[in-house]
Write a protein that holds these residues in place. Structure first.
Motif, PDB file in Angstrom:
ATOM      1  N   PHE A 158     -17.685 -11.656  13.709  1.00  0.00           N
ATOM      2  CA  PHE A 158     -16.650 -11.389  14.717  1.00  0.00           C
ATOM      3  C   PHE A 158     -17.123 -11.855  16.096  1.00  0.00           C
ATOM      4  O   PHE A 158     -16.372 -12.489  16.838  1.00  0.00           O
ATOM      5  N   SER A 159     -18.363 -11.544  16.439  1.00  0.00           N
ATOM      6  CA  SER A 159     -18.886 -11.903  17.758  1.00  0.00           C
ATOM      7  C   SER A 159     -18.900 -13.413  17.957  1.00  0.00           C
ATOM      8  O   SER A 159     -18.526 -13.912  19.027  1.00  0.00           O
ATOM      9  N   LEU A 161     -17.026 -15.659  16.360  1.00  0.00           N
ATOM     10  CA  LEU A 161     -15.647 -16.138  16.410  1.00  0.00           C
ATOM     11  C   LEU A 161     -15.007 -15.803  17.752  1.00  0.00           C
ATOM     12  O   LEU A 161     -14.227 -16.594  18.295  1.00  0.00           O
ATOM     13  N   GLU A 162     -15.368 -14.663  18.309  1.00  0.00           N
ATOM     14  CA  GLU A 162     -14.846 -14.275  19.626  1.00  0.00           C
ATOM     15  C   GLU A 162     -15.313 -15.246  20.706  1.00  0.00           C
ATOM     16  O   GLU A 162     -14.529 -15.643  21.586  1.00  0.00           O
ATOM     17  N   VAL A 163     -16.581 -15.660  20.632  1.00  0.00           N
ATOM     18  CA  VAL A 163     -17.089 -16.639  21.611  1.00  0.00           C
ATOM     19  C   VAL A 163     -16.327 -17.955  21.487  1.00  0.00           C
ATOM     20  O   VAL A 163     -15.896 -18.539  22.489  1.00  0.00           O
ATOM     21  N   LEU A 164     -16.138 -18.433  20.259  1.00  0.00           N
ATOM     22  CA  LEU A 164     -15.404 -19.681  20.053  1.00  0.00           C
ATOM     23  C   LEU A 164     -13.968 -19.566  20.558  1.00  0.00           C
ATOM     24  O   LEU A 164     -13.428 -20.513  21.135  1.00  0.00           O
ATOM     25  N   ALA A 165     -13.350 -18.402  20.341  1.00  0.00           N
ATOM     26  CA  ALA A 165     -11.968 -18.205  20.789  1.00  0.00           C
ATOM     27  C   ALA A 165     -11.873 -18.220  22.309  1.00  0.00           C
ATOM     28  O   ALA A 165     -10.896 -18.723  22.883  1.00  0.00           O
ATOM     29  N   GLN A 166     -12.868 -17.678  22.969  1.00  0.00           N
ATOM     30  CA  GLN A 166     -12.877 -17.654  24.430  1.00  0.00           C
ATOM     31  C   GLN A 166     -12.925 -19.064  25.008  1.00  0.00           C
ATOM     32  O   GLN A 166     -12.437 -19.310  26.109  1.00  0.00           O
ATOM     33  N   PHE A 167     -13.547 -19.983  24.262  1.00  0.00           N
ATOM     34  CA  PHE A 167     -13.683 -21.372  24.723  1.00  0.00           C
ATOM     35  C   PHE A 167     -12.867 -22.318  23.843  1.00  0.00           C
ATOM     36  O   PHE A 167     -13.236 -23.478  23.669  1.00  0.00           O
ATOM     37  N   ALA A 168     -11.786 -21.830  23.267  1.00  0.00           N
ATOM     38  CA  ALA A 168     -10.972 -22.635  22.346  1.00  0.00           C
ATOM     39  C   ALA A 168     -10.595 -23.978  22.963  1.00  0.00           C
ATOM     40  O   ALA A 168     -10.202 -24.050  24.128  1.00  0.00           O
ATOM     41  N   GLY A 169     -10.760 -25.031  22.168  1.00  0.00           N
ATOM     42  CA  GLY A 169     -10.459 -26.375  22.642  1.00  0.00           C
ATOM     43  C   GLY A 169     -11.629 -27.061  23.302  1.00  0.00           C
ATOM     44  O   GLY A 169     -11.552 -28.245  23.644  1.00  0.00           O
ATOM     45  N   PRO A 171     -16.085 -27.574  23.091  1.00  0.00           N
ATOM     46  CA  PRO A 171     -17.277 -27.327  22.276  1.00  0.00           C
ATOM     47  C   PRO A 171     -18.182 -26.271  22.901  1.00  0.00           C
ATOM     48  O   PRO A 171     -18.319 -26.202  24.124  1.00  0.00           O
ATOM     49  N   VAL A 172     -18.780 -25.454  22.039  1.00  0.00           N
ATOM     50  CA  VAL A 172     -19.718 -24.420  22.459  1.00  0.00           C
ATOM     51  C   VAL A 172     -21.064 -24.722  21.807  1.00  0.00           C
ATOM     52  O   VAL A 172     -21.139 -24.886  20.581  1.00  0.00           O
ATOM     53  N   SER A 173     -22.110 -24.813  22.591  1.00  0.00           N
ATOM     54  CA  SER A 173     -23.428 -25.166  22.057  1.00  0.00           C
ATOM     55  C   SER A 173     -23.974 -24.043  21.182  1.00  0.00           C
ATOM     56  O   SER A 173     -23.605 -22.872  21.327  1.00  0.00           O
ATOM     57  N   LYS A 174     -24.892 -24.405  20.285  1.00  0.00           N
ATOM     58  CA  LYS A 174     -25.537 -23.400  19.446  1.00  0.00           C
ATOM     59  C   LYS A 174     -26.352 -22.432  20.295  1.00  0.00           C
ATOM     60  O   LYS A 174     -26.445 -21.241  19.963  1.00  0.00           O
ATOM     61  N   GLU A 175     -26.930 -22.910  21.376  1.00  0.00           N
ATOM     62  CA  GLU A 175     -27.683 -22.033  22.279  1.00  0.00           C
ATOM     63  C   GLU A 175     -26.760 -20.965  22.879  1.00  0.00           C
ATOM     64  O   GLU A 175     -27.097 -19.782  22.932  1.00  0.00           O
ATOM     65  N   GLN A 176     -25.574 -21.394  23.319  1.00  0.00           N
ATOM     66  CA  GLN A 176     -24.630 -20.439  23.901  1.00  0.00           C
ATOM     67  C   GLN A 176     -24.116 -19.471  22.847  1.00  0.00           C
ATOM     68  O   GLN A 176     -23.968 -18.271  23.114  1.00  0.00           O
ATOM     69  N   LEU A 177     -23.860 -19.976  21.652  1.00  0.00           N
ATOM     70  CA  LEU A 177     -23.406 -19.098  20.565  1.00  0.00           C
ATOM     71  C   LEU A 177     -24.475 -18.064  20.218  1.00  0.00           C
ATOM     72  O   LEU A 177     -24.171 -16.899  19.948  1.00  0.00           O
ATOM     73  N   SER A 178     -25.730 -18.503  20.218  1.00  0.00           N
ATOM     74  CA  SER A 178     -26.817 -17.577  19.913  1.00  0.00           C
ATOM     75  C   SER A 178     -26.953 -16.522  21.007  1.00  0.00           C
ATOM     76  O   SER A 178     -27.099 -15.325  20.717  1.00  0.00           O
ATOM     77  N   GLN A 179     -26.881 -16.952  22.260  1.00  0.00           N
ATOM     78  CA  GLN A 179     -27.028 -16.015  23.381  1.00  0.00           C
ATOM     79  C   GLN A 179     -25.886 -15.011  23.409  1.00  0.00           C
ATOM     80  O   GLN A 179     -26.109 -13.798  23.553  1.00  0.00           O
ATOM     81  N   GLN A 180     -24.648 -15.488  23.272  1.00  0.00           N
ATOM     82  CA  GLN A 180     -23.496 -14.602  23.407  1.00  0.00           C
ATOM     83  C   GLN A 180     -23.089 -13.949  22.093  1.00  0.00           C
ATOM     84  O   GLN A 180     -22.535 -12.849  22.102  1.00  0.00           O
ATOM     85  N   GLY A 181     -23.334 -14.625  20.979  1.00  0.00           N
ATOM     86  CA  GLY A 181     -22.916 -14.088  19.695  1.00  0.00           C
ATOM     87  C   GLY A 181     -23.979 -13.273  18.989  1.00  0.00           C
ATOM     88  O   GLY A 181     -23.682 -12.247  18.372  1.00  0.00           O
ATOM     89  N   LEU A 182     -25.248 -13.731  19.090  1.00  0.00           N
ATOM     90  CA  LEU A 182     -26.347 -13.009  18.450  1.00  0.00           C
ATOM     91  C   LEU A 182     -27.122 -12.145  19.424  1.00  0.00           C
ATOM     92  O   LEU A 182     -27.911 -11.299  19.017  1.00  0.00           O
ATOM     93  N   GLY A 183     -26.936 -12.398  20.715  1.00  0.00           N
ATOM     94  CA  GLY A 183     -27.635 -11.596  21.721  1.00  0.00           C
ATOM     95  C   GLY A 183     -29.082 -11.984  21.903  1.00  0.00           C
ATOM     96  O   GLY A 183     -29.888 -11.187  22.388  1.00  0.00           O
ATOM     97  N   ARG A 184     -29.440 -13.221  21.547  1.00  0.00           N
ATOM     98  CA  ARG A 184     -30.830 -13.664  21.699  1.00  0.00           C
ATOM     99  C   ARG A 184     -30.862 -15.179  21.856  1.00  0.00           C
ATOM    100  O   ARG A 184     -29.920 -15.876  21.466  1.00  0.00           O
TER     101      ARG A 184
END
Length: 228
Positions: A158-159, A161-169, A171-184
């Protein structure tokens, strides 16, 4: 006080880890085998479970499988250093994160807090539903649907997918996904993001034209398609 279930057959390790977590502000309970751990995890009394993969009789992977068949309780797996197979299988089965052993109690506590912060804290700041094409997210309820059908997502899925939805349209880097989605921060050779997103893609299914709504953008990351 966050309630943490620790599952490992290593009695000494659990005693030390439990003592650290108690001092760090957690309420903990220990289970020393997979069957007891699964039963405790399904009791509804815990906020998160930390489960060792290498246990006799019912190992951590089977324990996770049993939990996931009935619950979305956040789960962190403790895996042997360099054992990529167990990590990938665990993530595919719905583990929220993994920590390689040996690791410090401080690292485990940090991972626990990151997951609980995402699943319990961030949603409070976003009450309105977020809609992108056929996807709708309700952050305050940690709930999602696709084309009107409920999606069964883990907390980490969910976290992300929420990050991707916030930036829909975009690209979101794996670093940003890890920071915002995984918290690390994204660790070198860490495939967690890829495995989680593969699972999300499978759950979302395909668009009418046969594409996935989550696209890989070369050297930039992942993008949720805005027009669906």
């Amino acid at each position: 006080m966050p309630r943490v279930l620790l599952v490992d057959d290593d009695v000494e390790l659990l005693e030390l880890l439990g003592e650290y977590l108690i001092q760090d502000g957690f309420s903990i309970e220990r289970a020393y085998d997979g069957l007891t751990g699964a039963q405790a995890a399904l009791s509804g009394q815990f906020d998160i479970a930390v489960i060792d993969v290498m246990m006799p009789q019912m190992n951590g992977i089977e324990t996770l499988r049993k939990i996931r068949s009935l619950s979305h309780l956040p789960v962190i797996l403790l895996t042997a250093m360099g054992d990529d197979a167990d990590r990938i299988i665990g993530l595919e089965l719905g583990a929220d994160d993994y920590v390689p052993k040996p690791s410090s109690a401080r690292e485990i506590a940090a991972r626990i807090r990151a997951i609980l912060r995402r699943s319990q804290g961030f949603a409070k700041d976003q009450l309105a539903a977020v809609t992108v094409g056929q996807l709708t997210l309700w952050p305050s309820e940690r709930r999602a649907s696709w084309a009107g059908q409920a999606l069964e997502l883990t907390s980490t899925e969910f976290s992300l997918l929420e990050v991707l939805a916030q930036f829909a349209g975009r690209p979101v880097s794996k670093e940003q996904l890890s920071q915002q989605g995984l918290g690390r921060p994204l660790a070198k050779f860490d495939r967690s993001i890829d495995v989680h997103l593969s699972s999300i893609r499978h759950k979302l299914g395909l668009l009418p034209d046969g594409r996935s709504c989550i696209q890989t953008v070369f050297r930039q990351g992942y993008q949720l398609i805005r027009e669906q």
